[in-house]
Design a protein around this motif. Structure first.
Motif, PDB file in Angstrom:
ATOM      1  N   SER A  40       0.836  -1.214   0.000  1.00  0.00           N
ATOM      2  CA  SER A  40       0.000   0.000   0.000  1.00  0.00           C
ATOM      3  C   SER A  40       0.864   1.255   0.000  1.00  0.00           C
ATOM      4  O   SER A  40       0.597   2.218  -0.723  1.00  0.00           O
ATOM      5  N   ARG A  44       1.592   4.295  -3.020  1.00  0.00           N
ATOM      6  CA  ARG A  44       1.375   5.713  -2.705  1.00  0.00           C
ATOM      7  C   ARG A  44       2.649   6.529  -2.855  1.00  0.00           C
ATOM      8  O   ARG A  44       2.606   7.704  -3.232  1.00  0.00           O
ATOM      9  N   THR A 113      -5.398  -1.568  -5.932  1.00  0.00           N
ATOM     10  CA  THR A 113      -5.034  -0.265  -5.367  1.00  0.00           C
ATOM     11  C   THR A 113      -4.595   0.680  -6.477  1.00  0.00           C
ATOM     12  O   THR A 113      -4.985   1.850  -6.508  1.00  0.00           O
ATOM     13  N   SER A 185     -13.508   1.317   2.852  1.00  0.00           N
ATOM     14  CA  SER A 185     -12.501   1.054   1.826  1.00  0.00           C
ATOM     15  C   SER A 185     -11.472   2.174   1.759  1.00  0.00           C
ATOM     16  O   SER A 185     -11.797   3.313   1.433  1.00  0.00           O
ATOM     17  N   ALA A 186     -10.233   1.815   2.049  1.00  0.00           N
ATOM     18  CA  ALA A 186      -9.146   2.798   1.956  1.00  0.00           C
ATOM     19  C   ALA A 186      -8.867   3.161   0.504  1.00  0.00           C
ATOM     20  O   ALA A 186      -8.384   4.253   0.211  1.00  0.00           O
ATOM     21  N   GLN A 187      -9.175   2.236  -0.395  1.00  0.00           N
ATOM     22  CA  GLN A 187      -8.937   2.542  -1.819  1.00  0.00           C
ATOM     23  C   GLN A 187      -9.912   3.606  -2.290  1.00  0.00           C
ATOM     24  O   GLN A 187      -9.533   4.542  -3.000  1.00  0.00           O
ATOM     25  N   ARG A 212      -7.164   1.887   6.564  1.00  0.00           N
ATOM     26  CA  ARG A 212      -5.746   2.281   6.553  1.00  0.00           C
ATOM     27  C   ARG A 212      -5.592   3.744   6.132  1.00  0.00           C
ATOM     28  O   ARG A 212      -6.282   4.203   5.212  1.00  0.00           O
ATOM     29  N   ILE A 332      -8.196  -6.673   6.908  1.00  0.00           N
ATOM     30  CA  ILE A 332      -8.962  -7.118   5.744  1.00  0.00           C
ATOM     31  C   ILE A 332      -8.156  -8.026   4.805  1.00  0.00           C
ATOM     32  O   ILE A 332      -8.695  -8.965   4.241  1.00  0.00           O
ATOM     33  N   ASP A 333      -6.842  -7.775   4.686  1.00  0.00           N
ATOM     34  CA  ASP A 333      -6.040  -8.594   3.777  1.00  0.00           C
ATOM     35  C   ASP A 333      -5.480  -9.846   4.457  1.00  0.00           C
ATOM     36  O   ASP A 333      -4.868 -10.692   3.799  1.00  0.00           O
ATOM     37  N   LYS A 360     -12.332  -9.372  -3.393  1.00  0.00           N
ATOM     38  CA  LYS A 360     -10.872  -9.178  -3.429  1.00  0.00           C
ATOM     39  C   LYS A 360     -10.323  -9.867  -4.691  1.00  0.00           C
ATOM     40  O   LYS A 360     -11.051 -10.107  -5.630  1.00  0.00           O
TER      41      LYS A 360
HETATM   42  C1  S3P Z   1      -5.668  -1.174   0.114  1.00  0.00           C
HETATM   43  C2  S3P Z   1      -6.927  -1.190   0.662  1.00  0.00           C
HETATM   44  C3  S3P Z   1      -7.707  -2.429   0.868  1.00  0.00           C
HETATM   45  C4  S3P Z   1      -6.826  -3.663   0.768  1.00  0.00           C
HETATM   46  C5  S3P Z   1      -5.913  -3.612  -0.407  1.00  0.00           C
HETATM   47  C6  S3P Z   1      -4.986  -2.412  -0.294  1.00  0.00           C
HETATM   48  C7  S3P Z   1      -4.984   0.107  -0.058  1.00  0.00           C
HETATM   49  O1  S3P Z   1      -8.690  -2.515  -0.145  1.00  0.00           O
HETATM   50  O2  S3P Z   1      -7.629  -4.814   0.702  1.00  0.00           O
HETATM   51  O3  S3P Z   1      -5.139  -4.772  -0.485  1.00  0.00           O
HETATM   52  O4  S3P Z   1      -3.762   0.106  -0.324  1.00  0.00           O
HETATM   53  O5  S3P Z   1      -5.647   1.143   0.057  1.00  0.00           O
HETATM   54  P1  S3P Z   1     -10.153  -1.878   0.059  1.00  0.00           P
HETATM   55  O6  S3P Z   1     -10.018  -0.420   0.076  1.00  0.00           O
HETATM   56  O7  S3P Z   1     -10.935  -2.363  -1.133  1.00  0.00           O
HETATM   57  O8  S3P Z   1     -10.649  -2.443   1.358  1.00  0.00           O
END
Ligand code: S3P
Length: 456
Positions: A40, A44, A113, A185-187, A212, A332-333, A360
């Motif tokens: 992650s 970024r 991501t 969802s952090a994404q 996250r 989550i992962d 996923k």
């Molecule tokens: C991530 C967010 C998570 C995670 C993914 C990486 C990220 O996904 O499962 O492996 O780097 O923001 P989601 O945002 O879909 O939960």
């Protein structure tokens, strides 16, 4: 609406002779294992480094296929990037408005991501672009990002099913929104914050549960103010980024396989140095500890904007638990690995509130349940989770052939299961382990896992 791709289609898409793991039963894990850089944070670092004014040196960069796909995408948009060489990358930032139009679709492979964050970033550019991915990524839901981006004025076309390819046309100007995210969802959050840099006004995202926060931390490091009020995080449109060094910690999501492996193996004692312990990522530690794992966290320190520590884990008798709802997004992962811990624990482990696992890299509920059944473990699939009855401290898993459905984390989780199996485990379709953990098999073998990689 988001749709779930059936896992049988994932199996159909698997290459005929992808690498497989043959893992001997038993054995243990001992010594020290350096997990690779955080995926992650690596994504970024490339994205923010590319948009920054000045050069961003990165250390600990994950040289996995996913983060390399992000790196290649920015090179294709005119960003000069040196490396990677032993985790070192130098990104020569082009500034917020300095990206060049790519001449071909940007292929991000298996990387969700990359696709979702890039979608937000590209929505604000003055050029057109197209995002494509591999068969698995092309089945994953993208409306969760294209819908809120459309509300900001972005022009993005996906397929009728709401999946990639995503064709992004230049929009005259994005408008800031306040978005109440329907899922944790952090994404999605990060996608909208990146689009928000190009919007008029302040873009805010409210999350239903903590996810996250690497984007927020890194934006702050790059001199871009991020306002947080409770569950809401906001960025100001027009903000510029200033290059800053990024040190990427070891990925707790990769460390997770070893944390579980050493917990379930007999006589294990393993240390994982320099692992990221960002509070938004440590669900795996909390859950394993609640199951009775013997985990010691020492040498806590900061690695740039992220906290890290050395983690020592030793064999322990695990017991099943009901996984607390608030831990789900924080782990989550790590559920494929945690399901293996649950399979070896005494009693029942119940996970609910985790429907996200179904979208996923594979449907991780269905694929893990099928694999556990192969090993003789009773696992009941629930719409948003799973109930696993563990074999207990003195019990053994069976052996057999597991189909990972091209999902890196499923492959590594079942490789570790062999530590408590009574017969060999063959894990098929392990090619995608290189997306997050290149060199996994060699590293695991070095620590004592009886794993061999070969072409199936
Ligand atoms: C991530 C967010 C998570 C995670 C993914 C990486 C990220 O996904 O499962 O492996 O780097 O923001 P989601 O945002 O879909 O939960």
């Amino acid at each position: 609406m988001d749709t779930t791709g059936p896992t049988d289609r994932a199996a159909a898409a698997a290459p005929a002779c992808a690498p497989a793991y043959r893992v001997a039963p038993g054995g243990t894990l001992r010594g020290s294992v350096q997990a690779p850089g955080d995926k992650s944070i690596s994504h970024r670092a490339i994205m923010l480094g590319a948009l920054a004014d000045g050069a961003t040196p990165v250390t600990g960069f994950l040289e996995g296929a996913d983060s390399l796909a992000t790196l290649a995408a920015f090179r294709a948009m005119g960003v000069r990037i040196d490396g990677p060489e032993q985790g070192r990358v130098l990104i020569r930032g082009v500034g917020r408005d300095g990206l060049a139009a790519p001449t071909a679709p940007l292929d991000v492979g298996n990387a969700g991501t990359a696709m979702r964050l890039l979608c937000g970033l590209l929505a604000g550019q003055r050029f057109a672009s197209t995002l494509i991915g591999d068969a698995s990524l092309s089945r994953r839901p993208m409306r969760r990002v294209t819908e809120p981006l459309a509300r900001m004025g972005a022009a993005i076309e996906g397929t009728e099913a709401g999946t990639a390819p995503l064709v992004i046309s230049p929009a005259p100007a994005l408008a800031a929104i306040h978005y109440d995210m329907p899922m944790a969802s952090a994404q999605v959050k990060s996608c909208l914050l990146l689009a928000g840099l190009y919007a008029r006004g302040e873009t805010c995202v409210t999350e239903p549960a903590v996810t996250r926060d690497h984007t927020e931390r890194m934006l702050t490091t790059f001199g871009c103010p991020v306002r947080r009020a409770g569950a809401t995080v906001c960025v100001q449109g027009g903000s510029r980024l200033r290059a800053a060094p990024v040190q990427v910690p070891a990925d707790i999501s990769s460390a997770a396989f070893f944390l579980v492996g050493a917990s379930i193996a007999d006589a294990a004692d393993l240390t994982l140095p320099g692992v990221g312990i960002n509070p938004t990522r440590i669900g795996v530690l909390s859950i394993l500890e609640a199951m009775g794992a013997r985990i010691e966290i020492t040498n806590r320190r900061d690695c740039g904007a992220e906290p890290v520590a050395d983690i020592r884990v030793q064999s322990a008798p695990l017991h099943g638990i009901e996984i607390p709802a608030e831990q789900v997004p924080l782990a989550i992962d790590e559920f494929p690995a945690l399901f293996i811990a649950a399979a070896c624990a005494e009693g029942e482990t119940l996970l609910t509130g985790a429907a996200e696992l179904r979208v996923k890299e594979s449907d991780r509920i269905a694929v893990m349940a099928a694999g556990l059944a192969q090993l003789g473990v009773s696992a009941e699939v629930l719409p948003d989770g799973i109930r696993i009855r563990g074999v207990g401290q003195h019990g053994r898993l069976g052996g057999g052939t597991i189909d990972s459905h091209g999902d890196h984390r499923i492959a590594m989780a079942f490789a570790m299961a062999a530590l408590r199996a009574e017969a060999p485990i063959l894990v098929r379709d392990c090619e995608n382990v290189r997306t997050s953990f290149p060199g996994f098999a060699a590293l695991a073998a070095g620590a004592g896992l009886g794993i061999e990689e070969h072409d199936a």
